[in-house]
Design an enzyme around this catalytic site. Structure first.
Site, PDB file in Angstrom:
ATOM      1  N   ASP A 114       9.005   0.052  -0.167  1.00 16.68           N
ATOM      2  CA  ASP A 114       8.438   0.446   1.118  1.00 16.68           C
ATOM      3  C   ASP A 114       9.263   1.584   1.722  1.00 16.68           C
ATOM      4  O   ASP A 114      10.496   1.614   1.585  1.00 16.68           O
ATOM      5  CB  ASP A 114       8.442  -0.761   2.071  1.00 16.68           C
ATOM      6  CG  ASP A 114       7.862  -0.419   3.426  1.00 16.68           C
ATOM      7  OD1 ASP A 114       6.642  -0.165   3.494  1.00 16.68           O
ATOM      8  OD2 ASP A 114       8.629  -0.377   4.409  1.00 16.68           O
ATOM      9  N   GLY A 130      -1.103  15.573   0.842  1.00 19.52           N
ATOM     10  CA  GLY A 130      -1.708  16.272  -0.281  1.00 19.52           C
ATOM     11  C   GLY A 130      -0.687  16.560  -1.358  1.00 19.52           C
ATOM     12  O   GLY A 130       0.394  15.961  -1.391  1.00 19.52           O
ATOM     13  N   HIS A 149      15.606  -0.261   6.169  1.00 15.14           N
ATOM     14  CA  HIS A 149      15.983  -0.666   7.527  1.00 15.14           C
ATOM     15  C   HIS A 149      15.952  -2.186   7.668  1.00 15.14           C
ATOM     16  O   HIS A 149      15.478  -2.890   6.781  1.00 15.14           O
ATOM     17  CB  HIS A 149      15.007  -0.053   8.544  1.00 15.14           C
ATOM     18  CG  HIS A 149      13.573  -0.389   8.235  1.00 15.14           C
ATOM     19  ND1 HIS A 149      12.734   0.491   7.575  1.00 15.14           N
ATOM     20  CD2 HIS A 149      12.836  -1.517   8.457  1.00 15.14           C
ATOM     21  CE1 HIS A 149      11.549  -0.083   7.406  1.00 15.14           C
ATOM     22  NE2 HIS A 149      11.583  -1.298   7.933  1.00 15.14           N
ATOM     23  N   HIS A 168      -2.592  -0.144   2.663  1.00 15.30           N
ATOM     24  CA  HIS A 168      -2.552  -0.965   3.893  1.00 15.30           C
ATOM     25  C   HIS A 168      -2.241  -0.136   5.136  1.00 15.30           C
ATOM     26  O   HIS A 168      -2.628  -0.511   6.242  1.00 15.30           O
ATOM     27  CB  HIS A 168      -1.552  -2.127   3.741  1.00 15.30           C
ATOM     28  CG  HIS A 168      -0.121  -1.753   3.920  1.00 15.30           C
ATOM     29  ND1 HIS A 168       0.724  -1.499   2.867  1.00 15.30           N
ATOM     30  CD2 HIS A 168       0.634  -1.598   5.042  1.00 15.30           C
ATOM     31  CE1 HIS A 168       1.934  -1.220   3.330  1.00 15.30           C
ATOM     32  NE2 HIS A 168       1.907  -1.259   4.642  1.00 15.30           N
ATOM     33  N   GLU A 218       6.642   4.248  -2.071  1.00 16.44           N
ATOM     34  CA  GLU A 218       5.644   4.677  -1.090  1.00 16.44           C
ATOM     35  C   GLU A 218       6.163   5.938  -0.412  1.00 16.44           C
ATOM     36  O   GLU A 218       7.099   5.884   0.388  1.00 16.44           O
ATOM     37  CB  GLU A 218       5.432   3.577  -0.044  1.00 16.44           C
ATOM     38  CG  GLU A 218       4.438   3.981   1.036  1.00 16.44           C
ATOM     39  CD  GLU A 218       4.674   3.294   2.374  1.00 16.44           C
ATOM     40  OE1 GLU A 218       3.692   3.138   3.105  1.00 16.44           O
ATOM     41  OE2 GLU A 218       5.821   2.941   2.688  1.00 16.44           O
ATOM     42  N   LYS A 271      10.124   7.270   1.258  1.00 18.66           N
ATOM     43  CA  LYS A 271      10.286   8.615   1.817  1.00 18.66           C
ATOM     44  C   LYS A 271      11.495   8.690   2.756  1.00 18.66           C
ATOM     45  O   LYS A 271      12.119   9.744   2.910  1.00 18.66           O
ATOM     46  CB  LYS A 271       8.998   8.935   2.574  1.00 18.66           C
ATOM     47  CG  LYS A 271       8.955  10.184   3.408  1.00 18.66           C
ATOM     48  CD  LYS A 271       7.611  10.207   4.135  1.00 18.66           C
ATOM     49  CE  LYS A 271       7.313  11.501   4.816  1.00 18.66           C
ATOM     50  NZ  LYS A 271       5.920  11.548   5.279  1.00 18.66           N
ATOM     51  N   HIS A 272      11.804   7.542   3.401  1.00 16.53           N
ATOM     52  CA  HIS A 272      12.893   7.510   4.388  1.00 16.53           C
ATOM     53  C   HIS A 272      14.247   7.220   3.753  1.00 16.53           C
ATOM     54  O   HIS A 272      15.265   7.229   4.442  1.00 16.53           O
ATOM     55  CB  HIS A 272      12.593   6.454   5.455  1.00 16.53           C
ATOM     56  CG  HIS A 272      11.403   6.801   6.293  1.00 16.53           C
ATOM     57  ND1 HIS A 272      11.473   7.654   7.360  1.00 16.53           N
ATOM     58  CD2 HIS A 272      10.105   6.425   6.193  1.00 16.53           C
ATOM     59  CE1 HIS A 272      10.261   7.786   7.896  1.00 16.53           C
ATOM     60  NE2 HIS A 272       9.422   7.057   7.194  1.00 16.53           N
ATOM     61  N   ARG A 290       7.370  -2.641  -5.292  1.00 17.46           N
ATOM     62  CA  ARG A 290       6.918  -1.515  -4.474  1.00 17.46           C
ATOM     63  C   ARG A 290       8.034  -1.235  -3.477  1.00 17.46           C
ATOM     64  O   ARG A 290       8.469  -2.137  -2.753  1.00 17.46           O
ATOM     65  CB  ARG A 290       5.633  -1.873  -3.719  1.00 17.46           C
ATOM     66  CG  ARG A 290       5.218  -0.841  -2.669  1.00 17.46           C
ATOM     67  CD  ARG A 290       4.141  -1.409  -1.749  1.00 17.46           C
ATOM     68  NE  ARG A 290       3.703  -0.444  -0.744  1.00 17.46           N
ATOM     69  CZ  ARG A 290       4.268  -0.271   0.456  1.00 17.46           C
ATOM     70  NH1 ARG A 290       5.314  -0.999   0.817  1.00 17.46           N
ATOM     71  NH2 ARG A 290       3.794   0.627   1.296  1.00 17.46           N
TER      72      ARG A 290
END
Length: 450
Positions: free
Chosen positions: A205, A237, A97, A303, A232, A208-209, A203
């Site tokens: 960020d 779990g 984004h 974080h 990320e 998942k999106h 990394r």
């Protein structure tokens, strides 16, 4: 996709200015860290009075580094100083984004007309910060974004990967980028520019999106060569959890990238709880409760956990967090990530000090990193496991004992060697071919042969 060159213990210097990382470079190296993860090196909002940490995760432009933590020149200087000491840099990248600037404007041009005008007014400064591209033109326009709607159902993969991350119904949210040739081209140009500067890891960020299509188009074999990359993907779990099956499992199956080991984190969190059992830490991967050792970025805190109310219940007690680090730095496998900040959360430790500000250089942490670096790659064997006690060996040269109970526990083992506990620097000598050690309550020992 090639995911070789995974470095070892990473210091997450969360929201540290680049100049501060550079100033502490030798201390970081001497502490045993092999890499430093720094906050997103992009253009984001900055003010003389300062900005909140989350502004770093709202990009305005990729083509220049100019944010509250420093600019391209600061970033380059940091890289050069760390490189001279043999320490690698991971850059946090935000590709899902762009910044939410709806309070100032209604269009979706990045950077804004006001920022483009600033580039022209201060041409010499911005040319010195330029990584790639033509700063007289926008990076993205409205056709580079998907239709705006806020995510409502976080168990709906399509919504999560196409909708906007928002702060609630009244918040327009973060404009989500479209998977299209222009977006992919700009993101790859940015990654190439950072690699050219000497960045050795990334990394991703909010991975998942991002759709798998987007991830695979950006992170090609060429882009992935000679760097270590991890995403990320926050889950509650491991196998059987909806988020794991919706997001993390497909990511691991269809890319070769690493990921935060949230399944292991949850396993650790539960095992260290008074109702939990350390037996669950014997082989969590076997039960789908940890990622494979070659893909895992392991952690006791990230974080997001102390800085977002929604995850606040995952902040461990100080005692449990320390035992978690002893397990992660004591075991074989995974790349451990050590979190530190400048007190963004305002959470204090038992002494009334900012809880994670000094974590990276705490003497016990340095000793645990020393143990990890000495034992790196050596075989691991479980010697004893109960609800409250876990003992494992690293080849014939190291041993970790974790006692989570409220009482001291004794452990004895056959040995002809003398041992040193790196955490207390106390030695243990064998008598008649055996060693007996007493482990205080809620503590650990990291023993090496001397």
């Amino acid at each position: 996709m090639n995911n070789s060159h995974a470095t070892d213990v990473i210091l997450h210097a969360f929201d540290w200015p680049y100049a501060m990382v550079e100033q502490r470079a030798r201390q970081i190296q001497q502490a045993g860290y092999q890499s430093v993860l720094v906050s997103p090196p992009m253009k984001s909002l900055k003010r003389d009075s300062g900005t909140e940490w989350w502004q770093r995760y709202q990009p305005q432009d990729y083509r220049v580094i100019d944010n509250q933590l420093g600019n391209t020149q600061d970033f380059k200087q940091m890289l050069e100083t760390l490189k001279a000491l043999g320490v690698h840099v991971y850059a946090d990248v935000v590709f899902n984004h762009m910044a939410n600037e709806s309070d100032k404007r209604s269009d979706l041009q990045y950077p804004s007309d006001a920022d483009l005008a600033d580039y022209q007014r201060n041409r010499e400064y911005y040319q010195a910060q330029q990584l790639f591209g033509d700063l007289s033109q926008p990076l993205f326009g409205c056709s580079d974004f998907v239709e705006a709607f806020g995510i409502e159902d976080w168990q709906d993969r399509w919504q999560v990967q196409n909708g906007r991350i928002t702060g609630g119904p009244s918040d327009p949210g973060l404009p989500t980028l479209r998977v299209c040739p222009h977006v992919v081209e700009q993101q790859q140009a940015y990654l190439r520019a950072l690699k050219q500067l000497g960045v050795k890891g990334f990394r991703i960020d909010a991975a998942k999106h991002m759709t798998l299509e987007h991830l695979k188009q950006v992170w090609t074999e060429e882009i992935c060569q000679d760097v270590h990359i991890f995403g990320e993907i926050i889950t509650s779990g491991g196998a059987t959890k909806p988020e794991y099956e919706l997001f993390l499992e497909p990511f691991l199956a269809q890319t070769c990238l690493g990921a935060y080991d949230f399944p292991l984190f949850q396993t650790l969190f539960d095992a260290l709880d008074t109702q939990g059992s350390l037996k669950s830490l014997v082989d969590p991967y076997c039960f789908g409760q940890a990622l494979s050792e070659s893909r895992a970025i392991t952690f006791a805190i990230t974080h997001d956990i102390p800085n977002n109310d929604v995850f606040a219940n995952l902040v461990m007690s100080e005692a449990n967090e320390w035992l978690a680090y002893c397990y992660l730095l004591g075991r074989d496998g995974g790349v451990p990530l050590i979190y530190t900040d400048l007190n963004t959360s305002g959470i204090e430790d038992q002494q009334g000090e900012p809880r994670w500000m000094g974590a990276w250089k705490d003497e016990k942490m340095l000793a645990a990193i020393d143990f990890h670096n000495r034992m790196h790659g050596k075989s691991m064997k479980i010697l004893e496991a109960s609800d409250d006690l876990l003992v494992f060996a690293r080849a014939d040269e190291g041993m970790v004992i974790i006692n989570k109970s409220q009482r001291a526990q004794s452990v004895d083992f056959i040995t002809k060697s003398e041992w040193l506990d790196l955490l207390t620097l106390e030695s243990v000598e064998p008598k008649a071919g055996r060693c007996l050690v007493k482990v205080p309550p809620q503590s650990a020992m990291m023993l090496v042969v001397i």
